[in-house]
Design a protein around this motif. Structure first.
Motif, PDB file in Angstrom:
ATOM      1  N   TYR A  36       0.713  -1.098  -0.022  1.00 47.17           N
ATOM      2  CA  TYR A  36       0.052   0.053  -0.044  1.00 47.17           C
ATOM      3  C   TYR A  36       0.794   1.353   0.089  1.00 47.17           C
ATOM      4  CZ  TYR A  36      -4.531  -2.392   0.965  1.00 47.17           C
ATOM      5  OH  TYR A  36      -5.488  -2.980   0.630  1.00 47.17           O
ATOM      6  N   THR A  55     -14.989   2.316  -4.179  1.00 46.19           N
ATOM      7  CA  THR A  55     -13.938   2.275  -3.122  1.00 46.19           C
ATOM      8  C   THR A  55     -13.631   3.687  -2.797  1.00 46.19           C
ATOM      9  OG1 THR A  55     -12.326   2.136  -4.439  1.00 46.19           O
ATOM     10  CG2 THR A  55     -13.160   0.159  -3.741  1.00 46.19           C
ATOM     11  N   GLU A  77      -8.757   2.274  -1.559  1.00 43.69           N
ATOM     12  CA  GLU A  77      -8.283   1.121  -0.911  1.00 43.69           C
ATOM     13  C   GLU A  77      -8.047   0.082  -1.943  1.00 43.69           C
ATOM     14  OE1 GLU A  77     -12.592   1.064   0.065  1.00 43.69           O
ATOM     15  OE2 GLU A  77     -11.042   2.405   0.252  1.00 43.69           O
ATOM     16  N   ARG A 102      -6.789  -0.272  -7.557  1.00 44.38           N
ATOM     17  CA  ARG A 102      -7.037   0.794  -6.514  1.00 44.38           C
ATOM     18  C   ARG A 102      -7.155   2.316  -7.234  1.00 44.38           C
ATOM     19  NH1 ARG A 102      -2.199   2.868  -3.070  1.00 44.38           N
ATOM     20  NH2 ARG A 102      -3.796   4.602  -2.685  1.00 44.38           N
TER      21      ARG A 102
END
Length: 602
Positions: A73, A162, A165, A189
């Motif tokens: 991430y 979303t 994420e 994402r």
């Protein structure tokens, strides 16, 4: 019939062998039961410990995976939040040509150089801007062309709901146009600027090594399974190949924690945990049967140890049993000797326990039996000797009777009544002494013979002998041995009066006394004289005569015979006592049971 069949079987083994077999069987049974209980307890504790450790392992692995995915991430945040990247993508025109896209891709590749170093698990990246331009980044970006457009469009659609994420997906066989690859996972994402403005969408192809490098530690055996699900419950990774199997569903899995359940006759342990940061769910499945098979080594070692212990235990039991049962063996051999008539057998006492007590009792018993046999034999001999004393190698008694009878009538015809009475006394004494000595008589007959004997002695010493007999009438019918008092009275004349020529006194008295606390009576006869008396040494020889025969045959079968016969017939508290001092005379006290003569004794 059954008992006759069983008896030979019981006699096959000795008692010691039976004892050893019984102790060995008991120890084997106890060892087996203890071993089984120990093994079951060990297995239960082993399962609990394995479950606890396996759960902790999965927890650590999931934490490491969660941390690594969270690193992904941050790495992709470096791309999305990079102003150069967002500016290059926003500068794209609608339907930009391939040359313009190539220039942007080259520029982005330079920006992502560090990303490729920090995240080698990333195969390729595809960026979709808001103007429908597509940018492929990475050496393996061609992998996107192998995926079906419908599958990619579905991923893009999922991104719209979303907030930036990750959205994860594992492509299936149907999602590939040509050759499928089972080592990739697709993630997507939204690309948002620092101001949270969305300026594109990013799809990332990850190598499954992102998961496998962590989950491989769960492969404790070949049938171990591990499933990784995303936040929406979709399967992302399976530790083993799922080819030919139904794709597992998270809803079918047990709840969080540890659960053991039976599947097709085999026990499986399930663990389920959820990561804190990225929301992944890790479900592991391991066969307890295969785990427990590893503990068979412990069981084999335990069995080998138990077998060795039983061997040593058998040796120890055999040695100890032989040591402890040795006194019993000696006792059995002693009993066999006694059964053969060897009453002088004695066994050696080696201990002070119960077997030692039995050995001591056995020795006492054989000694007592030997003494009784000797006493019975001696009693018989004494009786025979008493009879021999009575006849004393005499000639035919009938000749003596006839001769004494002839003298009686001759003296009577001559008017010599005194001499006739002496002949009568001598004849009666001879007749009395020649009867069987073992035949019981009365005290009256015994005193009558004493009168005859004293009449003869008074004839020999008319002025130097005073004799007195004082016996109660109720005592005269009591039964006594034949020739019981006469040897004692005779000894007074032979020994006590040997050196006394005048003033000889002899007194015979009797009395009845209570016999202990019972209702019976004892009879006491006392024969006293005023003769020369005896020393302690002489009394000792009379009471305890030597074992070997002595030359004085008459003395040995006289008073000694009376003492011994009373001891053999009645025992304590009956017997003969002596009170004597040199020069002061002698008192002989005879104690007998008071029993009247019955008809069968005559």
């Amino acid at each position: 019939m059954n008992n006759s069949r069983r008896r030979p079987f019981k006699k096959i083994f000795k008692f010691s062998t039976k004892l050893i077999i019984a102790l060995a069987a008991a120890n084997i049974l106890i060892s087996v039961i203890t071993g089984l209980i120990t093994y079951r307890i060990h297995l239960s504790l082993f399962n609990k410990e394995i479950s606890r450790q396996y759960y902790m392992t999965t927890e650590q692995i999931l934490a490491q995976l969660d941390s690594r995915v969270n690193d992904m991430y941050r790495i992709t945040d470096y791309i999305t939040l990079n102003p150069s990247v967002s500016e290059a993508i926003l500068d794209q025109n609608v339907k930009s040509g391939s040359f313009e896209r190539m220039k942007v891709e080259q520029m982005l590749d330079k920006e992502m150089y560090q990303v490729r170093l920090d995240a080698p698990e990333i195969f390729a990246i595809r960026i979709y801007d808001l103007k429908d331009n597509i940018l492929n980044l990475g050496s393996f970006s061609g992998q996107f062309h192998n995926l079906e457009n419908d599958y990619l469009n579905e991923m893009l659609t999922r991104l719209e709901a979303t907030g930036g994420e990750y959205v994860w997906s594992r492509p299936d066989k149907k999602d590939f146009q040509q050759q499928d690859r089972d080592n990739v996972v697709l993630a997507g994402r939204l690309m948002r600027s620092i101001e949270l403005d969305t300026y594109g969408r990013m799809l990332i192809l990850f190598n499954t090594s992102l998961f496998e490098s962590h989950l491989k530690d769960l492969r404790i055996h070949e049938n171990a399974e591990a499933y990784l699900f995303d936040e929406e419950g979709r399967l992302l990774y399976s530790l083993n190949s799922m080819e030919g199997q139904r794709t597992p569903v998270l809803a079918d899995m047990p709840a969080e924690g540890i659960l053991v359940r039976e599947e097709q006759g085999e026990s499986y342990m399930y663990t389920r945990q959820q990561s804190e940061k990225v929301g992944f769910t890790l479900v592991s499945k391991v066969s307890l049967t295969q785990i427990q098979s590893q503990s068979k080594v412990i069981l084999q070692v335990a069995v080998a140890s138990a077998f060795a212990s039983l061997v040593f235990l058998g040796i120890i039991i055999t040695v100890i049993s032989r040591i402890l049962l040795r006194p019993m063996g000696s006792l059995v051999r002693g009993m066999k000797h006694v059964r053969e008539g060897r009453f002088d057998t004695r066994i050696e006492i080696r201990s002070k326990d119960e077997l030692g007590y039995l050995g001591e009792s056995f020795n006492n018993m054989t000694a007592h039996i030997e003494t009784l046999i000797y006493e019975m034999y001696e009693r018989t001999i004494n009786e025979k000797e008493a009879e021999l004393k009575a006849i004393q190698a005499q000639l035919n008694p009938h000749f003596l009777y006839n001769t004494l009878g002839m003298f009686f009538w001759k003296f009577y015809m001559l008017g010599d009544e005194k001499s006739a009475r002496l002949i009568t006394s001598l004849s009666e004494m001879l007749q009395y002494s020649l009867e069987p000595v073992q035949q019981m008589t009365t005290l009256r007959d015994e005193i009558k013979q004493i009168h005859n004997y004293l009449e003869i002695q008074k004839a020999r010493y008319p002025d130097s002998l005073t004799a007195e007999i004082d016996i109660p009438e109720e005592m005269l019918d009591a039964r006594v041995f034949r020739l019981l008092i006469q040897p004692i009275v005779e000894n007074a004349f032979v020994h006590a009066f040997r050196n006394k020529k005048t003033g000889r006194r002899l007194r015979i008295t009797g009395s009845l006394q209570p016999e202990g606390e019972g209702p019976g009576l004892s009879m006491v006869l006392e024969i006293s004289d005023n003769g020369s008396g005896m020393t302690e040494e002489t009394l000792g020889l009379i009471l305890h005569p030597p074992q070997e025969p002595v030359n004085d045959k008459r003395s040995r079968i006289g008073t000694g015979s009376v003492i011994r016969r009373i001891e053999l017939a009645y025992g304590d508290p009956y017997g003969v006592e002596f009170e004597s001092e040199p020069g002061a005379g002698t008192l002989v006290r005879v104690k007998l049971p008071y029993r009247l003569l019955e008809s069968e004794d005559i």
